[in-house]
Design an enzyme around this catalytic site. Structure first.
Site, PDB file in Angstrom:
ATOM      1  N   ASP A  73     -20.246  20.232  45.173  1.00 19.24           N
ATOM      2  CA  ASP A  73     -21.000  21.387  44.352  1.00 19.24           C
ATOM      3  C   ASP A  73     -22.276  21.837  45.161  1.00 19.24           C
ATOM      4  O   ASP A  73     -22.929  21.403  45.878  1.00 19.24           O
ATOM      5  CB  ASP A  73     -20.848  21.227  43.031  1.00 19.24           C
ATOM      6  N   ASN A 142     -21.758  13.297  30.304  1.00 14.47           N
ATOM      7  CA  ASN A 142     -20.615  13.752  29.301  1.00 14.47           C
ATOM      8  C   ASN A 142     -19.084  13.614  29.989  1.00 14.47           C
ATOM      9  O   ASN A 142     -18.372  14.247  29.623  1.00 14.47           O
ATOM     10  CB  ASN A 142     -20.975  15.380  29.015  1.00 14.47           C
ATOM     11  N   HIS A 144     -18.491  14.467  33.277  1.00 13.80           N
ATOM     12  CA  HIS A 144     -18.248  15.502  34.125  1.00 13.80           C
ATOM     13  C   HIS A 144     -18.066  14.793  35.575  1.00 13.80           C
ATOM     14  O   HIS A 144     -18.660  13.924  36.048  1.00 13.80           O
ATOM     15  CB  HIS A 144     -19.168  16.681  34.169  1.00 13.80           C
ATOM     16  N   GLU A 149     -17.154  20.517  33.761  1.00 14.73           N
ATOM     17  CA  GLU A 149     -17.627  20.160  32.722  1.00 14.73           C
ATOM     18  C   GLU A 149     -16.468  19.980  31.552  1.00 14.73           C
ATOM     19  O   GLU A 149     -15.426  20.373  31.831  1.00 14.73           O
ATOM     20  CB  GLU A 149     -18.542  21.431  32.232  1.00 14.73           C
TER      21      GLU A 149
END
Length: 247
Positions: A73, A142, A144, A149
């Protein structure tokens, strides 16, 4: 190439290690790929969890001249050369320590006017080299994976993603303030990641324990993007005792 098409994929292989063991263990797995293919293609993750791996690779005498590397990313909105852009992080952590040719390390281009075209081109470049042999991964608090996400499609491709408040707060430590943390990024999709020949997830720290438990023991669900690890079939998870404390 994906093992995720298997009817009954093997469960991720979990190894719980002392922190000092994670880097050398991860490096051993990556170096195994070098012996399996004349010109291996490695997918790289940024963040604190994979750092010991890159340190360990730098300590080896391996020949990296015929390797190709793809980042997971990149932030959107940072100027070229920004120290916290992943292009610069990879330069500091991988390109210079390993003596790589910078042209062998690829990132999605966040400076293109047409960002989706940049994502499509990145997918094409991965396909053109025959796919990624080993994809290195971290996991977000979380759940990801890369910057996928919660709530996104489990078969997504490289695309523009909006970063959640939790992710931005987790990354605030690298910036002057929360306002300085980008709100958007380009990320490989979960479907893209699942096409790699082998996945190597590194998890360190107690704050990763709930996400790691959900990824490995919970249902496969968009609520925990990393749960797609259960679909692949060739996954190794290296976790320290803190990250594995809820397993």
């Amino acid at each position: 190439m994906s093992a995720g098409t298997m009817d009954h994929p093997a469960a991720p292989l979990l190894q719980i290690l002392d922190r000092a063991q994670i880097g050398p263990a991860a490096a051993g797995l990556v170096l195994d790929a070098f012996s399996a293919r004349p010109a291996p293609v490695i997918g790289v993750a940024t963040g604190s969890s994979p750092s010991p791996l890159y340190d360990a690779l730098a300590d080896t005498q391996a020949d990296y001249r015929h390797t190709t590397w793809f980042a997971l990313d990149e932030y959107v909105g940072l100027p070229p050369g920004h120290p916290e852009s992943y292009a610069e992080v990879l330069r500091r952590e991988i390109i210079e320590p390993l003596g790589l040719d910078p042209r062998s390390v690829h990132l999605p281009d966040p400076h293109r006017a047409d960002l989706q075209a940049a994502c499509d081109d990145y997918e094409g470049l991965i396909t053109a080299v025959g796919g990624i042999d080993v994809q290195i991964l971290g996991i977000g608090r979380n759940g990801h994976l890369a910057f996928n996400e919660p709530g996104g499609a489990l078969d997504s491709r490289t695309r523009v993603e909006v970063l959640t408040e939790d992710t931005r707060r987790a990354n605030q430590r690298f910036f002057d303030s929360l306002d300085s943390v980008p709100t958007h990024c380009l990320t490989q999709g979960l479907g893209t990641i699942l096409e790699a020949g082998q996945l190597l997830l590194i998890a360190r720290g107690k704050d990763k324990a709930p996400a790691l438990r959900a990824a490995l023991k919970g249902p496969v669900s968009p609520d925990c993007p990393a749960s797609v690890l259960q679909l692949h079939g060739r996954v190794t998870v290296l976790a320290d005792t803190a990250a594995a404390s809820l397993l």
